[in-house]
Write a protein that holds these residues in place. Structure first.
Motif, short mmCIF file in Angstrom:
data_model
loop_
_atom_site.label_atom_id
_atom_site.label_comp_id
_atom_site.label_asym_id
_atom_site.label_seq_id
_atom_site.Cartn_x
_atom_site.Cartn_y
_atom_site.Cartn_z
N LEU A 102 0.87 -1.18 0.00
CA LEU A 102 0.00 0.00 0.00
C LEU A 102 0.90 1.22 0.00
O LEU A 102 1.78 1.35 0.88
CB LEU A 102 -0.86 0.02 1.26
N SER A 103 0.70 2.11 -0.94
CA SER A 103 1.58 3.29 -1.02
C SER A 103 0.77 4.47 -1.54
O SER A 103 -0.40 4.33 -1.92
CB SER A 103 2.76 3.01 -1.95
N ALA A 104 1.41 5.63 -1.56
CA ALA A 104 0.75 6.82 -2.12
C ALA A 104 1.79 7.70 -2.79
O ALA A 104 2.94 7.81 -2.30
CB ALA A 104 0.06 7.62 -1.01
N ALA A 105 1.41 8.32 -3.90
CA ALA A 105 2.26 9.37 -4.49
C ALA A 105 2.06 10.61 -3.63
O ALA A 105 1.00 10.78 -3.01
CB ALA A 105 1.83 9.64 -5.92
N ILE A 106 3.06 11.46 -3.55
CA ILE A 106 2.97 12.63 -2.66
C ILE A 106 2.98 13.93 -3.47
O ILE A 106 3.21 13.93 -4.68
CB ILE A 106 4.13 12.61 -1.63
N PHE A 134 1.17 5.61 -10.81
CA PHE A 134 -0.26 5.29 -10.61
C PHE A 134 -0.88 5.98 -9.39
O PHE A 134 -2.02 5.66 -9.02
CB PHE A 134 -0.45 3.78 -10.50
N GLY A 135 -0.14 6.90 -8.76
CA GLY A 135 -0.67 7.58 -7.57
C GLY A 135 -2.04 8.19 -7.80
O GLY A 135 -2.40 8.53 -8.94
N ARG A 136 -2.83 8.30 -6.72
CA ARG A 136 -4.19 8.87 -6.82
C ARG A 136 -4.31 10.02 -5.84
O ARG A 136 -3.81 9.93 -4.72
CB ARG A 136 -5.25 7.85 -6.40
N GLU A 137 -5.06 11.01 -6.25
CA GLU A 137 -5.32 12.14 -5.36
C GLU A 137 -6.12 11.64 -4.15
O GLU A 137 -7.10 10.90 -4.32
CB GLU A 137 -6.13 13.19 -6.14
N HIS A 138 -5.71 12.02 -2.97
CA HIS A 138 -6.40 11.68 -1.71
C HIS A 138 -6.61 10.19 -1.49
O HIS A 138 -7.52 9.80 -0.77
CB HIS A 138 -7.77 12.38 -1.61
#
Ligand code: GLA
Length: 396
Positions: A47-51, A182-186
Motif C-alpha cells: 500500500l503506497s501513495a504518491a505525494i 499510478f498515484g491517486r489524489e487523496h
C-alpha cells in the motif's frame, strides 16, 4: 517550494541555460510506502501513495550532439551520449537520466541524440521518498512526449527500474516507479507485484500522514539493500524444498507455512523472510481494515511493521526508532519507517485535526534525544503526467 514554483523555476532555468523553450515538460511525484516493506521484489503487495512533492523535467531538441542535462538545484550540467552503458562521471544524478533514456532508446529501437534537459525537484534527498524514481519517471514521460511515442505505463516503470539496477546499482523492485506513475489524489494504491495489478484504496478524509525525517544520510546503493534481497531469495529457495507446493518467491509462503518451516532454513534468511511474509500478511489485513474504516487496527499494523523491521529485517536505525516511539507516545494512529530503511524517514498516520499537535509533540520528544527532525504534512497526490500547457504556470 510548491509544485507550481518548481515548474516555473525549471522552465525558466531551461531557457536561461539552453536559450530556447522546453518542447515537453513532465511532472512525477515521490511516494510514501504506507505498508508492505521489502515485499515488492518478493512478488508481494504494497500500500503506497504518491505525494505532493516531485520532479519537473523539461526537454527540447538540440542541434548539438549528445545529451546535455542541467540539475538546477546543484547548478551542474552533465553531458553524455546514449551509445554505451558507461556511468556518467562526477554527476551521480545524471545516471538516472542516462539509464532511462538508454533503455527507452533500446525499447524503441531507434537512436536518440541531441537533447537539452533541465530538471528540478522538491523532494528532500535521502528521505526515502523516492526522489530518484520521480526523476526517472519524469524524464521518461518528457522524452516520450517529445518523441510522440507511447509506451505502456507498466513498461515505463520497468524500464526505469532497469536504469536503477544497472546505472545506480540498487536491485530495487517496482514500488517506487509504480507509486509515482499510478498515484491517486487523496487515496492509496494497492499494488500486486506478481500480477502487476494496481487498485485504488480510499483513505478516510479525516486522516493524513506526516513524514518525519531525522535526516540520517541514506543511499540505497551503499546500504545492505541488495544483500537483504539475496537473503530473501535464499529463504524462498530453501522453503521451496520444504513445502509441497510451488514456491518461486516469498509471496508463495503463508505465515503458517513459514512458522512450520522456519527452524529448517538458514537463520539469517529466516529472519528476513519473517519480515517479508509478515508484511504481505499485514498488507492484506490492512486493506480489509481500511475498507471497514478501522483506522485503529490499521495504525497498529504500521507499528507492528516497524517492530518487524527492528527485529527481523534489521533495516531500521536508532533515529527512526526514536521517531516511531515518539509518534506512539504523542498519540499517533500508527508509524513506521517508509521505504528501503537504513536511514530515511518515518511516516506517521494521524487524524487531520490532530496533525499539528502530534507533530509538535513528536518534535519535542525527539529534542530530548538530540534529534531535530524535519516534519512535513503529506497530501496523497495524482501520478506522473505530461504538462501540456506550461502557460498555466505563468511562464510564456
Ligand atoms: C526502496 C526500493 C523499493 C522497495 C522499498 C522497500 O524504496 O526502491 O523497490 O523495495 O525500498 O519496500
Amino acid at each position: 517550494m510548491n509544485r507550481e514554483n518548481v515548474i516555473q523555476t525549471a522552465v525558466a532555468a531551461h531557457v536561461a541555460m539552453f536559450g530556447q523553450q522546453s518542447e515537453s515538460i513532465a511532472w512525477a511525484p515521490g511516494r510514501i510506502e504506507v505498508l508492505g516493506n521489502h515485499t515488492d521484489y518478493n512478488d508481494g503487495t504494497v500500500l503506497s501513495a504518491a505525494i505532493n512533492m516531485g520532479h519537473c523535467f523539461c526537454i527540447s531538441r538540440s542541434t548539438r550532439c549528445g545529451i546535455h542535462a542541467l540539475a538546477v538545484d546543484v547548478e551542474q550540467v552533465a553531458k553524455f551520449e546514449l551509445t554505451d552503458t558507461e556511468k556518467v562521471e562526477g554527476a551521480g544524478w545524471a545516471n538516472y537520466i542516462k539509464g532511462v533514456f538508454y533503455y527507452i532508446q533500446e525499447h524503441l529501437g531507434k537512436p536518440i541524440r541531441g537533447l537539452d534537459c533541465t530538471f528540478l525537484g522538491s523532494i528532500p534527498m535521502g528521505a526515502g521518498l523516492s526522489s530518484s524514481a520521480a526523476l526517472e519517471v519524469a524524464a521518461a514521460y518528457a522524452l516520450l512526449d517529445l518523441l510522440s511515442e507511447t509506451i505502456d505505463k507498466k513498461e515505463i516503470a520497468s524500464l526505469c527500474r532497469k536504469a536503477e539496477h544497472n546505472f545506480a546499482g540498487t536491485n530495487c523492485g517496482l514500488l517506487d516507479q509504480f507509486s509515482s506513475i499510478f498515484g491517486r489524489e487523496h487515496g492509496l494504491i494497492h499494488s500486486d507485484f506478481r500480477s502487476l495489478e494496481v487498485s485504488g484504496v480510499d483513505l478516510a478524509t479525516d486522516v493524513e500522514f506526516l513524514v518525519v525525517n531525522p535526516k540520517v544520510k541514506h543511499s540505497l546503493a551503499d546500504s545492505p539493500y541488495n544483500e537483504r534481497r539475496e537473503r530473501c531469495e535464499q529463504a524462498a529457495a530453501q522453503l521451496a524444498d520444504l513445502l509441497p507446493h510451488k514456491v518461486t518467491a516469498l509471496r508463495d509462503v503463508s505465515w503458517e507455512e513459514f512458522e512450520s518451516c522456519k527452524e529448517q532454513i538458514a537463520p539469517q534468511a529466516a529472519k528476513r523472510a519473517a519480515h517479508v511474509v509478515g508484511e504481505i500478511t499485514r498488507v492484506e489485513s490492512g486493506v480489509d481494515a481500511l475498507a471497514k474504516g478501522d483506522l485503529k487496527a490499521f495504525g497498529k499494523m504500521l507499528f507492528e511493521s516497524h517492530q518487524s523491521s527492528i527485529d527481523n529485517f534489521e533495516n531500521s536505525c536508532a533515529e527512526l526508532d526514536v521517531v516511531v516511539d515518539a509518534a506512539r507516545e504523542a498519540g499517533a494512529l500508527g508509524a513506521r519507517l517508509s521505504g528501503g530503511g537504513f536511514g530515511g524517514a518515518a511516516i506517521v498516520m494521524v487524524h487531520t485535526a490532530e496533525a499539528k499537535v502530534i507533530g509538535e509533540k513528536i518534535r519535542a520528544i525527539c529534542k530530548t534525544k538530540e534529534i531535530e527532525p524535519d516534519i512535513i504534512e503529506i497530501t496523497p497526490s495524482a501520478g506522473a503526467r505530461v504538462l501540456s500547457s506550461f502557460c498555466e504556470y505563468g511562464v510564456v
